[in-house]
Design a protein around this motif. Structure first.
Motif, PDB file in Angstrom:
ATOM      1  N   ALA A 438       0.849  -1.278   0.067  1.00  0.00           N
ATOM      2  CA  ALA A 438      -0.013   0.059  -0.197  1.00  0.00           C
ATOM      3  C   ALA A 438       0.857   1.366   0.029  1.00  0.00           C
ATOM      4  CB  ALA A 438      -1.145  -0.048   1.328  1.00  0.00           C
ATOM      5  N   GLU A 439       1.862   1.129   0.949  1.00  0.00           N
ATOM      6  CA  GLU A 439       2.864   2.505   0.717  1.00  0.00           C
ATOM      7  C   GLU A 439       3.608   2.535  -0.415  1.00  0.00           C
ATOM      8  OE1 GLU A 439       5.373   2.176   4.235  1.00  0.00           O
ATOM      9  OE2 GLU A 439       3.647   2.359   5.637  1.00  0.00           O
ATOM     10  N   GLN A 440       4.092   1.475  -0.981  1.00  0.00           N
ATOM     11  CA  GLN A 440       4.810   1.340  -2.469  1.00  0.00           C
ATOM     12  C   GLN A 440       3.826   2.092  -3.559  1.00  0.00           C
ATOM     13  OE1 GLN A 440       5.658  -2.818  -2.427  1.00  0.00           O
ATOM     14  NE2 GLN A 440       7.839  -2.316  -2.324  1.00  0.00           N
ATOM     15  N   LEU A 441       2.746   1.984  -3.253  1.00  0.00           N
ATOM     16  CA  LEU A 441       1.614   2.313  -4.536  1.00  0.00           C
ATOM     17  C   LEU A 441       1.047   3.578  -3.915  1.00  0.00           C
ATOM     18  CD1 LEU A 441       0.467  -1.010  -5.877  1.00  0.00           C
ATOM     19  CD2 LEU A 441       2.015   0.670  -7.052  1.00  0.00           C
ATOM     20  N   GLY A 442       1.169   3.992  -2.820  1.00  0.00           N
ATOM     21  CA  GLY A 442       0.488   5.083  -2.291  1.00  0.00           C
ATOM     22  C   GLY A 442      -1.103   4.978  -2.488  1.00  0.00           C
ATOM     23  N   VAL A 443      -1.524   3.768  -2.312  1.00  0.00           N
ATOM     24  CA  VAL A 443      -3.145   3.848  -2.074  1.00  0.00           C
ATOM     25  C   VAL A 443      -3.549   2.914  -1.077  1.00  0.00           C
ATOM     26  CG1 VAL A 443      -3.257   4.112  -4.788  1.00  0.00           C
ATOM     27  CG2 VAL A 443      -2.843   1.825  -3.637  1.00  0.00           C
ATOM     28  N   PRO A 444      -4.903   2.876  -0.438  1.00  0.00           N
ATOM     29  CA  PRO A 444      -5.169   2.013   0.424  1.00  0.00           C
ATOM     30  C   PRO A 444      -5.069   0.468   0.046  1.00  0.00           C
ATOM     31  CG  PRO A 444      -6.709   3.630  -0.084  1.00  0.00           C
ATOM     32  CD  PRO A 444      -5.776   3.649  -1.018  1.00  0.00           C
ATOM     33  N   ALA A 445      -4.912  -0.626   1.038  1.00  0.00           N
ATOM     34  CA  ALA A 445      -4.731  -1.986   0.619  1.00  0.00           C
ATOM     35  C   ALA A 445      -5.356  -2.565  -0.397  1.00  0.00           C
ATOM     36  CB  ALA A 445      -4.562  -2.708   1.970  1.00  0.00           C
ATOM     37  N   ALA A 446      -6.926  -1.929  -0.146  1.00  0.00           N
ATOM     38  CA  ALA A 446      -7.679  -2.665  -0.986  1.00  0.00           C
ATOM     39  C   ALA A 446      -7.647  -2.324  -2.557  1.00  0.00           C
ATOM     40  CB  ALA A 446      -9.328  -2.347  -0.646  1.00  0.00           C
ATOM     41  N   GLU A 447      -6.863  -1.077  -2.771  1.00  0.00           N
ATOM     42  CA  GLU A 447      -6.816  -0.596  -4.083  1.00  0.00           C
ATOM     43  C   GLU A 447      -5.464  -1.263  -4.733  1.00  0.00           C
ATOM     44  OE1 GLU A 447      -7.560   3.384  -4.347  1.00  0.00           O
ATOM     45  OE2 GLU A 447      -9.125   3.466  -2.821  1.00  0.00           O
ATOM     46  N   VAL A 448      -4.487  -1.884  -3.790  1.00  0.00           N
ATOM     47  CA  VAL A 448      -3.120  -2.172  -4.498  1.00  0.00           C
ATOM     48  C   VAL A 448      -3.204  -3.086  -5.731  1.00  0.00           C
ATOM     49  CG1 VAL A 448      -1.240  -3.527  -3.947  1.00  0.00           C
ATOM     50  CG2 VAL A 448      -2.227  -2.250  -2.434  1.00  0.00           C
ATOM     51  N   PRO A 449      -4.117  -3.996  -5.879  1.00  0.00           N
ATOM     52  CA  PRO A 449      -3.909  -4.891  -7.499  1.00  0.00           C
ATOM     53  C   PRO A 449      -4.367  -4.087  -8.385  1.00  0.00           C
ATOM     54  CG  PRO A 449      -5.222  -6.259  -5.730  1.00  0.00           C
ATOM     55  CD  PRO A 449      -4.901  -4.732  -4.979  1.00  0.00           C
ATOM     56  N   GLU A 450      -5.454  -2.967  -8.283  1.00  0.00           N
ATOM     57  CA  GLU A 450      -5.793  -1.973  -9.425  1.00  0.00           C
ATOM     58  C   GLU A 450      -4.572  -0.947  -9.717  1.00  0.00           C
ATOM     59  OE1 GLU A 450      -7.770  -0.578 -12.493  1.00  0.00           O
ATOM     60  OE2 GLU A 450      -7.924  -2.496 -11.587  1.00  0.00           O
TER      61      GLU A 450
END
Length: 600
Positions: A438-450
């Motif tokens: 989540a931190e790597q992509l700067g999004v909430p955990a649920a949004e990581v795959p997208e």
């Protein structure tokens, strides 16, 4: 559930296999040193300009006033502080290989006289029984008048005390003097220095020191934080972070430098009228010289030396709450921080500690690549070629080493081999600075795959544009990491345990004859003892728990070693004994390759 091999695990296996196959003792030792550093604490070098506050920061890190802060002989050489049970032992290593041993002076201070001419000293190693040094080794380096370096070797010598890549720190804290602005020349010099020393934003922390020594602001922190943020914008490809700090306060709090006389002096200052106190602090000489000062000259000079103006104000405010409150307040206002806080020195070191295995692996790969290019002949040349192939730039050392693939991409950006948009640059730095998706992509955990799927489109396009160049390979490395986040793989079921490899038959008389020969190296005698006493094939080659394929590789390497040894032995019976041992190893390797776990 089995744990996937780490970067360090794979490199340990590679080092063990390579060392077993090499016959040149010097090359074997170099590979073994790389292997040993993978298990040693992370080495962090502290570097900076002369009088930048570097040694003061080292003392704050160690919690001891051991690093000399005044100009002297010891500030001109590399000093390594490492964990050891013999607290206070000092080993002075000279360029000629000689080592002189002495001890720290009372109060954990380095002696001014090392017992040898300073120009002959290569490095000082200090043992401290400090828990801090169980995880890291701190390397204090000589101050530099400028960050400009003429060449790569000069940079390594200044920061690491050696021209060889085999002996280098794995992370760097660079202490920059607090100034009103960094000009383009200074920034360019700093970037050139970190590149020459193999440092990038992954393993470099810049520290903005002495922030209380510039300007007339009562509170220096707002200006210091703004300046640090601006410096980070310019240096983000070269440093993990730029953090401001008042090293003097961190050192004073961490080392317990304030004694009863200084604490009493602070209490006396706290009793003054606020206007009178401010008047005394306008010119710090007044603390010792003014008839209005309640302090003796000795106490006044000591307080100024340990606290300076901002520290004095801070300590006086906390004085009514007692000595522990003073220590805690000084530490909080020093900017040194705690491990859990980002944007501080302690937070930066915690970042290094969390990435220690990856940083050590990154350093080990650099060292092994240098070794693979060393002059060699015969079987050793083939072994080094195989080592180079495992570490080739165009392919990752192992499929699962995502952290190293990201680090390699960061290095490529720093060297201008991979050109990115601002969005992709920020994306790469987030990937490098965290292990949390989540931190790597700067999004909430649920949004990581997208979010990862969207990012793969950008990186796939960049890999196509850079195809055929190093930048293209590095972009594909990052693409692979993002694909793992976008399409996480299920954990594979652990393989069934392999049947034990029975011990290979050994001519015990041949082994005992070789053990008695003074011409057989000590390392080979150790191998003979394992071969004779090992309960199974893995133990016989000195690799308990290794896979069948690894046992076969070790056995083949030892077979070659003893076959070569037989050619150098003087007596015929000794040569025949070495050939017999070589045959035993070869039989073990053959049995494993044929698929039989039982040798007999």
């Amino acid at each position: 559930m089995t744990t996937a091999p780490t970067a360090g695990d794979r490199l340990r296996e590679l080092c063990a296999t390579t060392a077993a196959r090499l016959t040149d003792p010097a090359l074997r030792e170099r590979v073994r040193q790389v292997r040993a550093r993978l298990d040693a604490p992370l080495q962090i070098a502290v570097a900076g300009a002369v009088s930048s506050g570097k040694s003061t920061l080292v003392n704050a890190l160690l919690g001891l006033p051991v690093a000399p802060v005044d100009a002297g002989e010891c500030t001109r050489v590399v000093t390594q502080y490492e964990y050891g049970p013999d607290d206070g032992r000092v080993d002075v290593e000279c360029d000629n290989g000689h080592t002189t041993t002495t001890r720290l002076l009372p109060g954990h201070r380095l002696p001014s006289d090392l017992g040898v001419p300073i120009e002959t000293v290569r490095r000082i190693r200090v043992q401290l029984a400090s828990d801090t040094l169980r995880a890291i080794t701190v390397v204090d380096t000589p101050g530099m008048n400028t960050v400009t370096v003429e060449n790569e070797q000069a940079a390594r010598r200044m920061i690491f005390g050696t021209d060889q890549d085999d002996d280098r720190a794995q992370a760097l804290i660079y202490v920059l003097r607090y100034v009103q602005a960094f000009d383009d020349t200074t920034l360019a010099e700093f970037r050139g220095l970190t590149e020459a020393c193999g440092m990038t934003c992954v393993n470099t922390l810049a520290v903005l020191s002495q922030i209380d020594r510039r300007g007339d602001e009562e509170d220096p922190w707002p200006t210091a934080r703004r300046l640090a943020a601006r410096a980070y914008t310019d240096l983000r490809a070269s440093v993990f972070d730029v953090v401001p700090v008042i090293g003097l306060l961190a050192e004073t709090a961490g080392t317990g430098a304030l004694g009863p006389a200084e604490l009493d002096g602070l209490a006396q200052l706290a009793e003054l009228d606020e206007a009178d106190l401010e008047f005394l602090l306008l010119d710090l000489d007044d603390l010792a010289d003014s008839p209005d000062s309640p302090l003796t000259p000795e106490v006044a000079h000591s307080l100024v030396r340990h606290l300076h103006r901002y520290g004095l104000r801070t300590a006086v405010t906390a004085s009514p709450q007692g000595s522990e409150a003073i220590r805690r307040t000084l530490l909080e206002n020093s900017g040194f921080g705690a491990a859990a806080r980002s944007g501080t020195v302690a937070g930066g070191i915690a970042h290094f500690a969390r990435r220690a295995d990856q940083l050590k692996a990154l350093s080990a790969i650099t060292q092994l690549r240098r070794i693979s290019r060393a002059p060699a002949f015969g079987n050793d040349l083939a072994t080094l070629d195989a080592l180079a192939d495992e570490l080739d730039e165009t392919k990752p050392i192992a499929a699962g080493l995502s952290g190293l693939r990201v680090f390699a991409a960061v290095e490529a950006v720093a060297r201008g081999q991979l050109v990115l948009t601002d969005e992709m640059h920020d994306e790469l730095l987030r990937l490098a600075r965290s292990d949390d998706p989540a931190e790597q992509l700067g999004v909430p955990a649920a949004e990581v795959p997208e979010a990862a799927r969207r990012a793969t489109e950008r990186w796939r396009a960049r890999a196509m544009i850079e195809r055929g160049r190093i930048g293209g390979q590095r972009a594909r490395d990052v693409l692979g990491v993002l694909e793992d986040l976008a399409f996480p793989r299920a954990e594979p079921a652990p393989p069934p345990p392999a049947p034990p490899l029975a011990a290979t038959p050994v001519n015990a008389e041949a082994v005992r004859r070789l053990l008695a020969s003074p011409l057989v190296p000590a390392e080979d005698r150790e191998a003979l003892s394992r071969l004779l006493a090992g309960a199974d094939g893995a133990a016989q080659v000195g690799a308990p728990g290794a896979s069948a394929q690894e046992v076969a590789g070790y056995a083949a390497a030892w077979s070659t070693r003893f076959r070569s040894l037989s050619q150098f032995l003087t007596f015929t019976m000794d040569r025949r004994a070495a050939e017999s041992v070589s045959d035993s190893y070869a039989q073990l390797a053959f049995a494993v390759q044929e698929g039989s776990p039982h040798v007999g």
